[in-house]
Design an enzyme around this catalytic site. Structure first.
Site, PDB file in Angstrom:
ATOM      1  CB  SER B 326      -0.839   0.009   1.217  1.00 50.28           C
ATOM      2  OG  SER B 326      -1.795  -1.022   1.065  1.00 50.28           O
ATOM      3  CG  ASP B 350     -14.822   0.168   0.852  1.00 53.28           C
ATOM      4  OD1 ASP B 350     -14.713  -1.200   0.330  1.00 53.28           O
ATOM      5  OD2 ASP B 350     -14.130   0.617   1.640  1.00 53.28           O
ATOM      6  CG  ASP B 365     -10.437  -3.009   1.624  1.00 53.74           C
ATOM      7  OD1 ASP B 365     -10.480  -1.841   0.833  1.00 53.74           O
ATOM      8  OD2 ASP B 365      -9.542  -3.023   2.601  1.00 53.74           O
ATOM      9  CG  HIS B 375     -11.637   1.128   4.396  1.00 53.07           C
ATOM     10  ND1 HIS B 375     -10.841   1.134   5.535  1.00 53.07           N
ATOM     11  CD2 HIS B 375     -11.493   0.353   3.495  1.00 53.07           C
ATOM     12  CE1 HIS B 375      -9.649   0.461   4.999  1.00 53.07           C
ATOM     13  NE2 HIS B 375     -10.197  -0.119   3.814  1.00 53.07           N
ATOM     14  CB  CYS B 389      -9.942   2.667   1.230  1.00 51.89           C
ATOM     15  SG  CYS B 389     -11.145   1.540   0.182  1.00 51.89           S
TER      16      CYS B 389
END
Lengths: 381, 624
Positions: B326, B350, B365, B375, B389
């Site tokens: 990430s 999401d 995720d 999230h 995210c």
């Protein structure tokens, strides 16, 4: 020519008759020979001082050897020549006995047995044989008509070959050859035909290969190979020759000056005070010095031949000729090997190289020469 | 004819003798003349040759090895010193029996097989009378033992020599590298005259990269020697030019902090000075004592290092290639803004997973396994970065396409060597359709774009590359080719600047705010390091998968072997308002970024609180 030569002893003896004997003559001393010897030994000590790394101790030691040598010479000169002639064969037998003893119980040095230790005094019998062998051959031939006939020649060869062989197995090729030469010179001076001489030379050349293969030890072969191409082993056996040639060559005409030879002073030159001492002379005194020494040697040789020419007996003549030629061989072999012309064999430069044995032998030889010279005079009295 | 009666005829015999004497005199004179000709040719004809040879004999050109340049940290702390060391060498020409001498020496002191091997190799190449080194770094006791036995060991010499010593060997092993004995291949390639008398050469790292500068120039002296090689006097002398001293950007305190913070873990820390591109810290663990290599490491030590599963010789900071995870997201966010595909306010739905159009496969995720949901119903950029995210970036990646990602990420230096002044740097991988075609001869699949969007899959970066790109984010576009060396003999060395990453101030602002929120927001993924912080940090966490996870499997740390745990990453810059330092941290198999961000904080603390004592004092007061 021969008439002229024969005139000489007569004229010399004629003058001897008219005058009372000088001090020199009373002590059986040949003045020209003595003077030349004194000059050469003095020069020798001078070079030795430099070659030994300016070691006065080495010079004094060698001076003592010379002193002993001169005493031996003086004593030998007093002995009547007939005594030498008569004692010769007994010396010979004794010498052969010693050589056998060396081969059995001798003390080794550098892989060769050459020394006998007699109560702390080290003694090299082969050195004495350099005088005894020609004495014996001369004794043998003096009794016979000259030039000698073939069967007597063979007997002479046997007299020579026995000690030479005993020395060869020590092993000491250089001395064996020198001793053989000293005996053969007697035969040469006795007047053997040239056909024999050339025949022997041809035979020697033809036998060179088998002797190389079967006769010579590896180190002996190596010495000859090294002489032919010193570059092949620059740091090993070739080192000596490369360094001695460099020392001599870098001396040029004038030399670098006494005590200023870099090759010898900085230890590049091995054996600089013994067998390779001529390189020190060549480096520090240049070609001039070499010519002077060689001139002195030549005068010594000529005086030796002169004494022979004047001798009354065949024995005296043959001995004088042989001793002179042997002395020459020393000079030739030593100067030749140091300059890379001949293989390196352990032959010192006479009267210059450090060492006691060779000095005493040489001086005894000169004493014998003086005895020969004295005989001529005493007879004429 | 009967044989003649043997009658002595004295006159005939005298005549024969006279004739023989004349012959003998002629022969003797002739042979002496021959000898004289020989001496004439040596002394007159070849005089020049032998004079030169005698001069060369006497005068030796001896190399004077230069003093190697020293290496200091930015504060002037000496890191690489030259210390006298005693070495045992042998002048082969002076040794009567080499085997016997070596056997004798082995009784006095240990001589390894490697020592002997290198001795024999050097012996074959030596010049006559040159001393060949056999053993380096003799101890006091060994020297004493040799001195006692010296008389029995002709040709064996002990000499003092300056030798590299690393004052903090283990701390700087990977940053500085080390010197070692010149090996056969190097000896062949080197300018041999320049390295006469020098036994060591930079092998790796700064020592290798700056070899020419550190080495200096060899000097010579003409000395008169005797045949034993003993120097009698110096005739002429040309002094060597010592190598230049290097001052590094590295800070020993930062280095130590990073090294100690990593502790027993395998990992790397790279810290850059955002104002200069200088490398403030470069650590890879486990380290090793670089002094071991100076004199030829023993084979036992070497195999221990080489065969260790932790590969301590591997410089993870520049050679280690890891998926960035990430940590790539801030760069992705900037790409999205620059391409116009997103704005700071743009949101993505999401549910905790993402599906490619026309494909039933769900791309999860990371939060799904924790909360069972996403999230937030809709996620905007700041939250996407702060909470990392995945769905937001899956969507962005899909729309950007892999080649679009390549176009925008490549200016950050990904997929290319940064050009740092050390050895063995690797380039990492920034995948594209072309890359995959060239390297794998396969087409690009859309699903792979999603993986790439969150820094997984084919994408690989080195910790150094991450630090460089973090510095780009911190400086809003300045792109350095980083430098370890700050100055050479006091002359500053400026790190070259690469083409900047262009973006509008608003775009930079949006990305930086996201990274700020990573640490300083209630749900920021690295919020735990904000506690007690005297300044503000912007950062980004990352987790790199070590093994592929099947679609329906959920990664659980306790289920996987230590070596298969995820790598933890963290990038950061600080202070947020006016950044001076950019840091990248990776902890191999750390499980997640939580292993990495405390380390980054310690490093930044050390840097910022070190810079001025007042801040340090202030931090202490407020902490109490």
């Amino acid at each position: 020519m021969s008439d002229y030569v024969r005139q000489l002893p007569d004229s010399a003896s004629g003058s001897g008759l008219s005058r009372p004997p000088s001090v020199w003559q009373r002590f059986h001393l040949d003045l020209p020979l003595l003077i030349l010897l004194l000059i050469v030994t003095a020069l020798g000590l001078l070079v030795l001082y430099s070659a030994s790394g300016q070691d006065m101790g080495a010079v004094l030691r060698q001076g003592r050897f010379f002193l002993v040598g001169y005493v031996v010479m003086l004593l030998a000169a007093q002995i009547r020549l007939q005594r030498f002639q008569r004692w010769g064969p007994w010396f010979y037998l004794f010498g052969i006995g010693l050589l056998i003893a060396v081969d059995i119980v001798g003390v080794g040095a550098k892989g060769a047995q050459r020394w006998l230790s007699l109560g702390g005094f080290r003694f090299q019998p082969s050195e004495v044989m350099k005088l005894v062998v020609p004495m014996t051959v001369a004794w043998y031939l003096a009794e016979r008509t000259l030039p000698p006939r073939f069967k007597y020649l063979l007997a002479c060869l046997a007299i020579i070959a026995l000690p030479a062989a005993l020395i060869l197995i020590q092993p000491d090729l250089g001395t064996a050859l020198l001793i053989a030469a000293s005996g053969l010179f007697v035969v040469f001076m006795a007047g053997i035909g040239w056909s024999y001489i050339f025949g022997a030379l041809v035979l020697a050349v033809l036998s060179a290969w088998p002797v190389w293969v079967y006769g010579l030890k590896e180190y002996q072969q190596q010495r000859i190979l090294t002489m032919l191409n010193p570059e092949s082993d620059k740091l090993g056996a070739g080192w000596n020759i490369i360094q001695s040639k460099t020392a001599i060559g870098s001396g040029g005409w004038d030399g670098k000056g006494w005590l200023k030879g870099t090759q010898s002073q900085l230890d590049f030159l091995p054996e600089s005070h013994t067998d390779f001492i001529i390189a020190v002379l060549g480096e520090e005194f240049g070609l001039r010095g070499v010519i002077i020494l060689m001139g002195l040697y030549l005068l010594l040789l000529l005086r030796g031949f002169w004494i022979g020419l004047q001798a009354r007996s065949s024995y005296g003549r043959m001995m004088a000729g042989s001793l002179t030629l042997t002395f020459f061989v020393y000079i030739f072999v030593n100067m030749g090997m140091v300059a890379g012309l001949l293989p390196v064999v352990g032959v010192p430069l006479p009267l210059v190289s450090a060492g006691g044995t060779s000095v005493v032998t040489l001086m005894a030889g000169f004493g014998l020469l003086m005895a020969i010279s004295a005989e001529q005079r005493t007879v004429s009295h | 004819m009967p044989p003649p009666i043997a009658l002595k005829d004295p006159h005939r015999e005298a005549r024969i003798y006279s004739a023989r004497t004349i012959a003998a005199v002629l022969i003797v004179t002739g042979l002496l003349a021959l000898i004289l000709v020989r001496y004439y040719s040596l002394q007159i004809t070849e005089y020049e040759t032998y004079r030169t040879q005698s001069e060369r004999n006497r005068v030796q050109l001896q190399p004077l090895p230069p003093k190697r340049g020293l290496i200091y940290d930015r504060n002037g702390v000496l890191l690489a010193d030259n210390r006298p060391s005693h070495l045992l060498s042998i002048v082969v020409e002076q040794v009567p029996d080499l085997d016997a001498t070596l056997a004798e020496l082995q009784k006095l002191l240990p001589i390894s097989e490697a020592d002997l091997e290198s001795f024999y190799k050097k012996k074959a190449r030596r010049r006559p009378y040159e001393a060949v080194p056999l053993r380096f770094r003799l101890t006091e006791e060994e020297r004493a033992r040799l001195a006692v036995n010296r008389y029995a060991l002709p040709g064996v010499t002990v000499e003092a020599q300056l030798q590299r010593y690393y004052t903090h060997g283990e701390l700087f092993a990977h940053a500085i590298g080390y010197v070692g004995r010149i090996n056969e291949r190097e000896a062949f390639e080197l300018d041999s005259s320049d390295y006469r008398g020098t036994f060591h050469i930079g092998k790796i790292g700064v020592e290798r990269y700056y070899e020419d500068i550190l080495h200096g120039e060899v000097g010579y002296q003409n000395v008169e020697t005797n045949a034993h090689g003993r120097v009698l006097r110096v005739l002429e002398r040309f002094d060597p030019r010592p190598g230049a001293d290097l001052t590094l950007h590295l800070d020993i305190e930062l280095q130590r902090t990073a090294y100690e913070a990593l502790g027993e873990q395998r990992g790397a820390v790279v810290a850059l000075d955002t104002a200069t591109g200088g490398v403030l810290a470069l650590v890879s663990t486990p380290g090793f004592d670089s002094n071991l290599f100076v004199n030829g490491i023993s084979s036992a030590d070497y195999s221990a290092l080489r065969d260790s599963p932790d590969v301590p010789l591997f410089n993870r900071a520049v050679q280690g290639q890891y998926p960035p995870g990430s940590t790539v997201k801030p760069m992705m966010a900037l790409a999205g803004l620059k391409s116009g595909l997103v704005t700071p306010e743009y949101t993505v739905a999401d549910p905790g997973w993402y599906r490619l159009p026309g494909d039933s496969r769900r791309y999860r995720d990371w939060i799904l396994k924790i909360r069972g949901t996403g999230h937030a119903p809709r996620v905007a950029m700041e939250m996407a970065i702060a909470e990392s995210c995945d769905v937001y970036f899956y969507d962005l990646a899909r729309r950007l396409t892999i080649d679009g990602m390549y176009e925008y990420l490549q200016p950050f230096g990904l997929g290319e060597r940064s050009g740092i002044d050390t050895t063995n740097e690797r380039s990492g991988v920034l995948p594209s359709t072309r890359w995959k075609r060239d390297h794998m001869n396969q087409p690009w699949y859309p699903g792979e774009t999603l993986s790439a969007g969150i820094g997984q899959g084919y994408m690989l970066t080195t910790p150094l590359q991450l630090a460089v790109s973090t510095a780009v984010l911190a400086t809003k576009g300045r792109h350095w080719s980083p430098r370890l060396v700050r100055s050479i003999d006091g002359q500053p060395l400026v790190a070259p600047e690469l083409p900047p990453v262009e973006a509008s101030p608003e775009h930079w602002q949006a990305v930086q705010e996201g990274m700020h929120a990573v640490v300083h927001s209630a749900r920021g993924s690295a919020r735990s390091i904000a506690k007690g912080l005297q300044y503000e940090i912007a950062g980004k966490t990352g987790t790199a998968q070590v093994i592929g996870i099947a679609q329906n499997e959920i990664y659980r740390e306790e289920n996987v072997a230590e070596r298969h745990r995820n790598h933890g990453l963290f990038i950061a810059f600080a202070p947020y308002e006016a950044p001076t330092i950019a840091v990248a941290v990776i902890v191999e198999n750390g499980g997640g970024s939580s292993a990495a961000y405390p380390i980054a904080r310690k490093v930044i603390d050390t840097w910022l609180l070190n810079e001025s004592g007042t801040e340090l004092a202030a931090a202490g007061e407020s902490g109490g």
